[in-house]
Design a protein around this motif. Structure first.
Motif, short mmCIF file in Angstrom:
data_model
loop_
_atom_site.label_atom_id
_atom_site.label_comp_id
_atom_site.label_asym_id
_atom_site.label_seq_id
_atom_site.Cartn_x
_atom_site.Cartn_y
_atom_site.Cartn_z
N VAL A 160 -9.92 20.59 26.84
CA VAL A 160 -9.06 21.76 26.65
C VAL A 160 -9.88 22.84 25.95
O VAL A 160 -10.41 22.62 24.86
CB VAL A 160 -7.81 21.42 25.82
N ALA A 161 -10.00 23.99 26.61
CA ALA A 161 -10.69 25.11 25.98
C ALA A 161 -9.70 25.90 25.14
O ALA A 161 -8.52 26.03 25.50
CB ALA A 161 -11.32 26.00 27.04
N LEU A 186 -15.91 24.48 33.79
CA LEU A 186 -16.41 23.80 32.59
C LEU A 186 -15.43 22.70 32.14
O LEU A 186 -15.85 21.60 31.77
CB LEU A 186 -16.58 24.83 31.46
N CYS A 187 -14.15 22.98 32.22
CA CYS A 187 -13.13 22.01 31.76
C CYS A 187 -12.90 20.92 32.81
O CYS A 187 -12.49 19.82 32.46
CB CYS A 187 -11.82 22.72 31.44
N GLY A 188 -13.12 21.25 34.06
CA GLY A 188 -13.01 20.25 35.13
C GLY A 188 -11.57 19.89 35.48
O GLY A 188 -10.61 20.47 34.95
N ALA A 189 -11.42 18.88 36.36
CA ALA A 189 -10.10 18.46 36.83
C ALA A 189 -9.25 18.00 35.64
O ALA A 189 -9.75 17.33 34.75
CB ALA A 189 -10.24 17.34 37.84
N GLY A 190 -8.01 18.41 35.63
CA GLY A 190 -7.11 18.02 34.55
C GLY A 190 -7.31 18.83 33.27
O GLY A 190 -6.64 18.59 32.27
N LEU A 193 -6.49 25.25 29.19
CA LEU A 193 -6.99 26.40 28.43
C LEU A 193 -5.84 26.98 27.61
O LEU A 193 -4.78 27.33 28.16
CB LEU A 193 -7.56 27.47 29.38
N LEU A 194 -6.04 27.07 26.32
CA LEU A 194 -5.08 27.72 25.42
C LEU A 194 -5.70 29.04 25.01
O LEU A 194 -6.75 29.06 24.36
CB LEU A 194 -4.82 26.82 24.21
N LEU A 321 -2.65 27.14 29.90
CA LEU A 321 -3.00 27.09 31.32
C LEU A 321 -3.52 25.71 31.65
O LEU A 321 -4.15 25.04 30.81
CB LEU A 321 -4.08 28.13 31.64
N VAL A 322 -3.29 25.26 32.87
CA VAL A 322 -3.89 24.01 33.33
C VAL A 322 -4.63 24.29 34.63
O VAL A 322 -4.25 25.17 35.41
CB VAL A 322 -2.86 22.87 33.52
#
Ligand code: AVJ
Length: 325
Positions: A160-161, A186-190, A193-194, A321-322
């Motif tokens: 989670v970014a 960068l965060c990838g599948a699943g 982002l907050l 966000l996901v």
């Protein structure tokens, strides 16, 4: 990788070089209009001045965002679930992060990324003391450039970014789209982002936030020149420039400038730049969004909007966000 001390977390160091600062500086000052990228505000003094800005009465974003986070932290943490690796883009003093760290379910690790190396080291050493069981893996890097994260030697559910402070507003909207796409990768599948986004509002409130009566914002802007002097032994006279910030309605952004008080030439490692009286260096843009406009931007950048929170006065927004696929 450098180990700073036995007690401090190990640092992954991609510190932007003095050369790249100089190249970007030359490019910006050769442009018409002249500009300097906002990321260069953050030398040691710049970081300190920014932390002071966050406490100034007129600068509403910091305290408003922190209140939104506090009011909704349970929901936020439930949404992202247990064992997430929290990656913060531009972590600064990590003050907002503590709200999350106090409530996240067994976070796998905290990865603060910041361009200001010493500030990052001090903040993470402090954080590691406050959260002795938390894995803290700081990365010194310019997050506006392509970035890879160290491969985690631990198990985790998702990355989670965390991108608070409306720093997204520093990017041109087209850059913001590219940036959000890179973070999705960068965060990838699943991944999640907050992100904190400042909202459009009346001009008076916006302009006061960037022209505070204590003059900290002016000092922050002018410190850029002091920093250039120190880095490149330039002889720019900061007192020959003036802080200027206003809301540009056409572009929906606050602009900060340094205005030359007189006609003058400035020498920088062998190159001379001339200024007309009243000529400006554009030092920062801070785009303001509506909730709908930001949601559309996020959807166009590989993200789905799960939830949006605002304060009761609709000054500031925080979006969960996901990753879209
Ligand atoms: C941290 C980049 C979002 O644009 O409001 C504060 C920086 N500049 N006062 C902002 C800033 C002047 C801030 N960001």
């Amino acid at each position: 990788m450098k180990i700073i001390s036995d007690l401090s977390p190990a640092l992954h160091d991609f510190e932007p070089s003095v050369d790249s600062f100089f190249d970007e500086l030359l490019l910006g000052l050769s442009g018409n209009p002249k500009s300097i990228p906002a990321k260069f505000f953050y030398d040691q003094t710049g970081c300190e001045l920014f932390d002071q800005i966050c406490c100034v009465d007129e600068y509403y974003p910091t305290r408003t965002e922190m209140q939104i986070l506090r009011d909704n932290v349970a929901e936020i943490c439930t949404l992202f679930g247990p064992e997430c690796r929290l990656v913060e883009l531009g972590s600064g003093s990590s003050a907002k992060t503590r709200i999350l760290l106090d409530h996240l379910y067994e976070p796998a690790a905290y990865v603060p990324i910041d361009i200001a190396r010493d500030h990052l080291l001090r903040s993470t050493a402090r954080l590691a003391r406050i959260y002795p069981k938390l894995r803290v893996a700081p990365v010194c890097a310019d997050f506006t450039r392509p970035l890879t994260l160290p491969k985690p030697p631990y198990s985790m559910q998702r990355t989670v970014a965390f991108f608070p402070g409306s720093t997204i507003g520093n990017l041109e909207p087209a850059q913001a789209v590219k940036f959000l796409r890179r973070i999705a990768k960068l965060c990838g599948a699943g991944g999640g982002l907050l992100i904190g986004v400042d909202l459009k509002k009346d001009r008076g409130t916006l302009e006061r936030a960037y022209n505070d009566s204590t003059g900290v914002t002016a000092a922050f802007n002018l410190n850029l020149l002091t920093r250039i002097n120190r880095s490149f032994e330039a002889g720019i006279r900061a007192d020959q420039f003036q802080h200027y910030a206003f809301y540009n309605d056409e572009f929906g952004r606050i602009e900060m400038h340094l205005i030359s008080r007189k006609s003058q030439a400035v020498r920088l490692l062998g190159t001379s730049f001339s200024f007309r009286a009243g000529e400006s260096i554009h030092t920062e843009s801070s785009y303001k969004y509506s909730v709908e406009r930001f949601a559309a931007l996020a959807r166009g950048s590989g993200w789905m909007v799960k939830e949006t929170w605002t304060d009761r006065n609709r000054m500031f927004s925080v979006h969960a966000l996901v990753a879209a696929d």
